[in-house]
Design an enzyme around this catalytic site. Structure first.
Site, PDB file in Angstrom:
ATOM      1  N   ASP A 152       0.831  -1.204   0.000  1.00  0.00           N
ATOM      2  CA  ASP A 152       0.000   0.000   0.000  1.00  0.00           C
ATOM      3  C   ASP A 152       0.862   1.249   0.000  1.00  0.00           C
ATOM      4  O   ASP A 152       2.006   1.244   0.461  1.00  0.00           O
ATOM      5  CB  ASP A 152      -0.903   0.027   1.233  1.00  0.00           C
ATOM      6  CG  ASP A 152      -1.904  -1.125   1.237  1.00  0.00           C
ATOM      7  OD1 ASP A 152      -2.217  -1.631   0.155  1.00  0.00           O
ATOM      8  OD2 ASP A 152      -2.349  -1.503   2.337  1.00  0.00           O
ATOM      9  N   ILE A 153       0.288   2.350  -0.455  1.00  0.00           N
ATOM     10  CA  ILE A 153       1.014   3.620  -0.495  1.00  0.00           C
ATOM     11  C   ILE A 153       1.449   4.052   0.902  1.00  0.00           C
ATOM     12  O   ILE A 153       2.488   4.698   1.071  1.00  0.00           O
ATOM     13  CB  ILE A 153       0.143   4.708  -1.172  1.00  0.00           C
ATOM     14  CG1 ILE A 153       0.987   5.964  -1.440  1.00  0.00           C
ATOM     15  CG2 ILE A 153      -1.100   5.024  -0.341  1.00  0.00           C
ATOM     16  CD1 ILE A 153       0.292   7.004  -2.293  1.00  0.00           C
TER      17      ILE A 153
END
Length: 249
Positions: free
Chosen positions: A111-112
């Site tokens: 995930d970012i």
């Protein structure tokens, strides 16, 4: 092109380091691949690599590129993709121009808002193998959570907890390894090892037991560890590491 002989186009693109075989099939379906000047959208199309000319987005595909295997320490704020339509920084921005020229791409996702170990390669078969559920390896995380889970909560994580996925369905996680690493004021760092790789799984597992994730770092995949690679930096996998990954049963 040959109707029955030769190599499947998606496999050829994967071997050339363009994308994983699955993503190569998506490129074909989207009409982005041409063979001898003609756009091909039919899955299963076979080519003769020695004679056919293959282009992706108008650029010729060469099979001469060397295969590379990279471990990156991904920072928060970078998306795990080759290109982002929203213009956000991608993990490829952290690599050298030489590696980008070799068309490496991420194996799996982070995930970012998650940092840590990410593998990249231009070897389609390697990427497919590591992504296949049959060869799934343990993923090791260090997690800073709000509050400090008690032993009952850790036992629940070890046994499996139920959370809701994006489609509204419930999923119960497979048994995991969970232990307390250290306290950080009113909060705690945990070590969590899971076998699955569902979207935002670690965050959802911990939310299900009442502990919001404040920071999430992937520190290992199977026997491969992040080690002392600085954040935002990368290194090549060693031959020993590559051999272990290639021989996972």
């Amino acid at each position: 092109m040959q109707a029955q002989d030769g190599e499947r186009l998606a496999r050829f693109l994967a071997h050339a380091g363009i994308a994983s075989r699955r993503h190569a099939e998506e490129l074909i379906a989207a009409g982005r691949v041409q063979v001898n000047g003609a756009t091909v959208t039919t899955q299963g199309t076979r080519i003769d690599p020695a004679h056919d000319v293959v282009n992706v987005d108008g650029k010729p595909v060469s099979t001469a590129a060397r295969q590379v295997y990279v471990l990156l320490h991904k920072p928060v704020g970078y998306v795990t993709t080759a290109r982002d339509p929203q213009g956000r920084p991608t993990v490829l921005d952290l690599l050298s121009a030489e590696l980008r020229h070799l068309r490496v791409y991420p194996v799996g996702r982070l995930d970012i808002d998650t940092s840590g170990l990410l593998l990249l390669t231009n070897d389609g078969d390697f990427a497919l193998r590591l992504s296949h559920p049959r060869y799934a390896m343990e993923k090791h995380y260090h997690v800073l959570v709000q509050g400090c889970p008690d032993e009952t909560t850790l036992a629940a994580l070890r046994s499996g907890v139920t959370f809701t996925e994006d489609d509204g369905r419930s999923h119960t996680s497979a048994p995991a390894q969970a232990r307390l690493l250290r306290r950080a004021g009113a909060n705690c760092w945990l070590e969590l090892t899971i076998h699955e790789g569902r979207k935002r799984q670690v965050r959802r597992m911990l939310a299900a037991v009442g502990h919001r994730v404040l920071q999430l770092v992937r520190v290992g995949i199977g026997p491969i560890t992040l080690g002392d690679v600085p954040m935002g930096k990368w290194r090549y996998l060693t031959n020993e590491e590559l051999g272990v990954l290639m021989n996972v049963d």
